[in-house]
Design a protein around this motif. Structure first.
Motif, PDB file in Angstrom:
ATOM      1  N   ILE A 112      16.689  90.507  16.015  1.00  0.00           N
ATOM      2  CA  ILE A 112      17.970  90.840  16.644  1.00  0.00           C
ATOM      3  C   ILE A 112      18.743  89.553  16.944  1.00  0.00           C
ATOM      4  CG2 ILE A 112      19.028  91.723  18.772  1.00  0.00           C
ATOM      5  CD1 ILE A 112      16.807  93.886  18.773  1.00  0.00           C
ATOM      6  N   GLN A 113      18.028  88.525  17.432  1.00  0.00           N
ATOM      7  CA  GLN A 113      18.659  87.222  17.680  1.00  0.00           C
ATOM      8  C   GLN A 113      19.131  86.596  16.370  1.00  0.00           C
ATOM      9  OE1 GLN A 113      19.554  85.968  20.593  1.00  0.00           O
ATOM     10  NE2 GLN A 113      18.715  87.823  21.498  1.00  0.00           N
ATOM     11  N   TYR A 114      18.333  86.752  15.322  1.00  0.00           N
ATOM     12  CA  TYR A 114      18.703  86.257  13.996  1.00  0.00           C
ATOM     13  C   TYR A 114      20.012  86.906  13.546  1.00  0.00           C
ATOM     14  CZ  TYR A 114      18.369  85.955   8.853  1.00  0.00           C
ATOM     15  OH  TYR A 114      18.638  85.771   7.516  1.00  0.00           O
ATOM     16  N   LEU A 115      20.095  88.229  13.701  1.00  0.00           N
ATOM     17  CA  LEU A 115      21.302  88.952  13.303  1.00  0.00           C
ATOM     18  C   LEU A 115      22.496  88.509  14.139  1.00  0.00           C
ATOM     19  CD1 LEU A 115      22.802  91.204  11.793  1.00  0.00           C
ATOM     20  CD2 LEU A 115      21.955  92.815  13.501  1.00  0.00           C
ATOM     21  N   LYS A 116      22.302  88.371  15.449  1.00  0.00           N
ATOM     22  CA  LYS A 116      23.405  87.965  16.325  1.00  0.00           C
ATOM     23  C   LYS A 116      23.921  86.585  15.973  1.00  0.00           C
ATOM     24  CE  LYS A 116      23.287  88.529  20.738  1.00  0.00           C
ATOM     25  NZ  LYS A 116      22.822  88.526  22.140  1.00  0.00           N
ATOM     26  N   ALA A 117      22.996  85.649  15.714  1.00  0.00           N
ATOM     27  CA  ALA A 117      23.401  84.272  15.412  1.00  0.00           C
ATOM     28  C   ALA A 117      24.207  84.208  14.123  1.00  0.00           C
ATOM     29  CB  ALA A 117      22.169  83.379  15.311  1.00  0.00           C
ATOM     30  N   LEU A 118      23.714  84.863  13.082  1.00  0.00           N
ATOM     31  CA  LEU A 118      24.421  84.829  11.803  1.00  0.00           C
ATOM     32  C   LEU A 118      25.718  85.620  11.848  1.00  0.00           C
ATOM     33  CD1 LEU A 118      21.556  83.761  10.969  1.00  0.00           C
ATOM     34  CD2 LEU A 118      22.095  84.648   8.711  1.00  0.00           C
ATOM     35  N   SER A 119      25.694  86.750  12.558  1.00  0.00           N
ATOM     36  CA  SER A 119      26.901  87.558  12.700  1.00  0.00           C
ATOM     37  C   SER A 119      28.007  86.745  13.364  1.00  0.00           C
ATOM     38  CB  SER A 119      26.590  88.795  13.531  1.00  0.00           C
ATOM     39  OG  SER A 119      27.774  89.473  13.883  1.00  0.00           O
ATOM     40  N   SER A 120      27.647  86.039  14.424  1.00  0.00           N
ATOM     41  CA  SER A 120      28.611  85.238  15.163  1.00  0.00           C
ATOM     42  C   SER A 120      29.220  84.160  14.271  1.00  0.00           C
ATOM     43  CB  SER A 120      27.928  84.599  16.377  1.00  0.00           C
ATOM     44  OG  SER A 120      28.838  83.845  17.125  1.00  0.00           O
ATOM     45  N   TYR A 121      28.375  83.459  13.540  1.00  0.00           N
ATOM     46  CA  TYR A 121      28.868  82.383  12.675  1.00  0.00           C
ATOM     47  C   TYR A 121      29.733  82.931  11.550  1.00  0.00           C
ATOM     48  CZ  TYR A 121      29.143  78.599   9.371  1.00  0.00           C
ATOM     49  OH  TYR A 121      29.628  77.655   8.509  1.00  0.00           O
ATOM     50  N   GLN A 122      29.266  84.000  10.905  1.00  0.00           N
ATOM     51  CA  GLN A 122      30.002  84.550   9.773  1.00  0.00           C
ATOM     52  C   GLN A 122      31.368  85.074  10.185  1.00  0.00           C
ATOM     53  OE1 GLN A 122      27.056  87.318   8.384  1.00  0.00           O
ATOM     54  NE2 GLN A 122      25.759  85.686   7.575  1.00  0.00           N
ATOM     55  N   LYS A 123      31.437  85.751  11.333  1.00  0.00           N
ATOM     56  CA  LYS A 123      32.725  86.247  11.812  1.00  0.00           C
ATOM     57  C   LYS A 123      33.665  85.092  12.146  1.00  0.00           C
ATOM     58  CE  LYS A 123      30.966  89.335  14.790  1.00  0.00           C
ATOM     59  NZ  LYS A 123      30.892  90.416  15.799  1.00  0.00           N
ATOM     60  N   ASN A 124      33.107  84.036  12.696  1.00  0.00           N
ATOM     61  CA  ASN A 124      33.915  82.871  13.049  1.00  0.00           C
ATOM     62  C   ASN A 124      34.520  82.223  11.804  1.00  0.00           C
ATOM     63  OD1 ASN A 124      34.919  81.018  15.034  1.00  0.00           O
ATOM     64  ND2 ASN A 124      33.387  79.542  14.363  1.00  0.00           N
ATOM     65  N   VAL A 125      33.678  81.994  10.806  1.00  0.00           N
ATOM     66  CA  VAL A 125      34.140  81.333   9.589  1.00  0.00           C
ATOM     67  C   VAL A 125      35.089  82.229   8.796  1.00  0.00           C
ATOM     68  CG1 VAL A 125      33.401  80.345   7.398  1.00  0.00           C
ATOM     69  CG2 VAL A 125      32.117  79.853   9.457  1.00  0.00           C
ATOM     70  N   CYS A 126      34.760  83.508   8.689  1.00  0.00           N
ATOM     71  CA  CYS A 126      35.640  84.416   7.952  1.00  0.00           C
ATOM     72  C   CYS A 126      36.974  84.598   8.671  1.00  0.00           C
ATOM     73  CB  CYS A 126      34.961  85.767   7.726  1.00  0.00           C
ATOM     74  SG  CYS A 126      33.596  85.701   6.537  1.00  0.00           S
ATOM     75  N   GLY A 127      36.932  84.623  10.007  1.00  0.00           N
ATOM     76  CA  GLY A 127      38.175  84.687  10.765  1.00  0.00           C
ATOM     77  C   GLY A 127      39.045  83.476  10.489  1.00  0.00           C
ATOM     78  N   ALA A 128      38.416  82.307  10.416  1.00  0.00           N
ATOM     79  CA  ALA A 128      39.153  81.072  10.099  1.00  0.00           C
ATOM     80  C   ALA A 128      39.755  81.155   8.702  1.00  0.00           C
ATOM     81  CB  ALA A 128      38.219  79.869  10.210  1.00  0.00           C
ATOM     82  N   LEU A 129      38.972  81.641   7.756  1.00  0.00           N
ATOM     83  CA  LEU A 129      39.447  81.765   6.373  1.00  0.00           C
ATOM     84  C   LEU A 129      40.627  82.729   6.286  1.00  0.00           C
ATOM     85  CD1 LEU A 129      39.151  81.256   3.324  1.00  0.00           C
ATOM     86  CD2 LEU A 129      37.460  83.108   3.262  1.00  0.00           C
ATOM     87  N   MET A 130      40.510  83.880   6.944  1.00  0.00           N
ATOM     88  CA  MET A 130      41.567  84.893   6.872  1.00  0.00           C
ATOM     89  C   MET A 130      42.863  84.422   7.544  1.00  0.00           C
ATOM     90  SD  MET A 130      40.265  87.428   5.214  1.00  0.00           S
ATOM     91  CE  MET A 130      38.635  88.013   4.728  1.00  0.00           C
TER      92      MET A 130
END
Length: 604
Positions: free
Chosen positions: A210-228
């Motif tokens: 669950i921590q693994y999912l949260k950590a990657l989810s947080s990073y991916q949303k951050n980077v994709c938000g920046a890209l968009m």
């Protein structure tokens, strides 16, 4: 999940890209056919992820129906690849099948997307995703014995259902991440169903992934938000900073080559193209391990392992040592007479090279701070290159960089002082109040989640020697989740300004935000003070969640109240719960005490 054995690989703390852990030899890592074969064998799982992320309201039965259709499509194309429909891109076929399901576009309100074609249709489905999943029912929970029996009776349906539930609740998480979590879930289920204390086993083992999912989810949303929001250039900057810190001996030419693979794969991943995302991830792993000698001395042993062990090995590998001949300063950017000429010749490449040189020399800084320094340098050159004597002007660059870092450090120090002085609970209430006042338009669930994440960041980082980088990195990720991915996410003008104006400096922008004065509070308390006896059955964690929700909803109703008054009313709520739950008739007690607290809040 017979074929579904995946793992992750990470570059530094926040650069996260998973690889397929396929049963193959090291020399086969760059074999495109391996990835192709994996996708073909797992088309059902991949379809479930894509469909559940695109159409979060869809039922499990509808998702399974599409997975069956896509599996039939795969079988048809494997039998005859010359068929016209087999030349289409996988994501296009998937969207066509979603749109072709009778009555589904009307039922779930995405008919407007089906009327579009190609890129426009794909982006329409992307913007249709909802980050706030409060509209979904609670995640189904099964008794451990029932869970194990269901798994034993129909393993495939059990895993399909898990992938469906986790995917629609994490619509922006990359497919390989979800597949990794699903694979770990299967392993956990196998292990725990053999244990006597099944409930304890599930509870303790689930926390890790669950921590693994949260950590990657947080990073991916951050980077994709920046890209968009900001386009590919900011993505290039993020990846440059991260890779240069992790691999300080990498040559700039090799870095730019790797950046092409890394940056391009985000297009597919961020747009929800699960097949393209998997292809991109595999390509990056091949690139790194094929050039390991020129990239890092720390990953040689990892790349000699078979793929299942290799990814985890790279995750935990240390940053490479800084080369002995690498000075703390690169004078080329501050003391050369030709800086402006080089900058004007190729601004994009010049900025990337500066960031590369600065990041590999300053591994103690956070990724956001490196981006701020790069932007500070860019602004400085914008001034200096228009003066009569540019070299005299930009020789002051290091002082500018230090000033930028001092400002960021001051914010972190203030946050860690809050952590030291307030304690965990009061710190959370502080952030819940602050966040709700600046962004009251967000749902109660989202605000309580963000407040909790901020506390986790400070609790994790404020006792570490690398406090500054840790806090700055993690708090920036929380802001990334607040800002969201989709361009159509609008909160209020002040928050939107911080989210969309300058990615590197949004931390300092948020620090300066005050309460949203234009917000029109709820006209009534809307049942806020109607308490039920379920409060008495709530365990500590559940009771804490109810307290958090009460505080957020109180701020939404009375945003003008000072923090001390809000904290006082929260204390009163806690006392009411404690008193009434000890009373002979809790319901009668709540009926009496609730209106009293409402009147006190109204008068505050």
């Amino acid at each position: 999940m017979k074929q579904l054995k995946l793992t992750g690989f990470v570059i530094f703390f926040f650069f996260l890209t998973e690889s397929l852990t396929l049963p193959t030899k090291p020399q086969d890592v760059d074999d495109v056919s391996v990835t192709k074969k994996f996708i073909e064998e797992n088309v059902g799982y991949i379809t479930i992820i894509a469909f559940a992320q695109y159409i979060q309201e869809a039922s499990f039965e509808e998702v399974e129906m599409l997975a069956k259709a896509m599996t039939e499509y795969r079988d048809k194309c494997l039998a005859d690849r010359t068929l016209p429909e087999c030349s289409k891109l996988a994501n296009d076929v998937l969207l066509e099948n979603i749109c072709a399901m009778e009555g589904l576009p009307q039922k779930h309100n995405f008919l407007h997307c089906c009327r579009k074609i190609d890129v426009e249709r794909k982006l329409c489905f992307l913007h249709n995703k909802k980050a706030d999943v409060g509209f979904l029912p609670p995640l189904p929970t099964l008794d451990p014995e029932e869970k194990c029996q269901t798994f034993k009776n129909n393993r495939e349906s059990f895993l399909n259902n898990y992938i469906y539930e986790i995917s629609r609740r994490n619509p922006f998480v990359f497919a390989p991440t979800l597949l990794t979590v699903a694979a770990r879930f299967e392993e956990m289920t196998k292990t725990c169903c053999e244990e006597q204390e099944k409930a304890y086993c599930f509870r303790t083992k689930a926390e890790h992934f669950i921590q693994y999912l949260k950590a990657l989810s947080s990073y991916q949303k951050n980077v994709c938000g920046a890209l968009m929001k900001f386009g590919p250039q900011i993505l290039q900057s993020i990846n440059t900073a991260v890779l240069s810190q992790k691999f300080p001996k990498i040559e700039f030419k090799e870095l730019t080559s790797l950046l092409k693979d890394v940056s391009s794969k985000y297009d597919g991943c961020c747009e929800g193209d699960v097949v393209e995302c998997i292809h991109g991830r595999s390509k990056i792993m091949s690139h790194i391990c094929s050039k390991q000698d020129s990239i890092s001395s720390k990953i040689k042993g990892c790349c000699e392992k078979k793929i299942p062990e290799r990814g985890e090995c790279i995750i935990y590998s240390n940053k490479d040592d800084r080369p002995n001949d690498l000075s703390l300063r690169e004078t080329k950017f501050t003391e050369s007479n030709n800086v402006c000429e080089e900058r004007n010749a190729d601004r994009g490449n010049f900025k990337t090279e500066f960031l590369y040189e600065y990041a590999r020399r300053h591994t103690e800084l956070s990724i956001p701070e490196l981006l701020r320094i790069a932007e500070t340098y860019e602004d400085l050159l914008g001034e200096c290159c228009n003066t009569e004597n540019p070299p005299d002007c930009y020789r002051d660059a290091e002082n500018r960089f230090n000033e930028t870092t001092e400002k960021s450090l001051k914010i972190v120090q203030q946050e860690c002082e809050h952590f030291q002085n307030l304690g965990k609970d009061d710190l959370k209430y502080y952030y819940l109040i602050k966040l709700t006042k600046i962004a009251p338009q967000l749902s109660t669930e989202e605000l309580t989640f963000l407040g909790k994440e901020m506390v986790i960041a400070l609790t994790t980082c404020c006792t570490l020697s690398e406090e500054f980088a840790c806090v700055d990195n993690l708090m920036d990720l929380v802001l990334g989740q607040l800002c969201g991915i989709n361009e159509n996410r609008n909160i209020n003008p002040a928050v939107d300004h911080c989210c969309k104006t300058n990615f590197a400096f949004r931390r300092s922008c948020f620090e300066g935000l005050k309460a949203d004065k234009a917000y029109v509070p709820l006209p009534t308390s809307q049942g806020l003070f109607t308490f039920h006896t379920d409060l008495c059955q709530a365990h500590n964690e559940e009771l804490q969640r109810k307290k958090d929700r009460f505080l957020v909803n109180l701020v939404k109703w009375k945003p003008e109240l000072r923090e001390d008054k809000l904290q006082s009313l929260l204390t009163d709520f806690t006392k009411v719960v404690a008193t009434c739950c000890k009373a002979e008739g809790p319901a009668a007690c709540f009926s009496e005490e609730g209106p009293k607290l409402a009147a006190k809040s109204q008068a505050a």
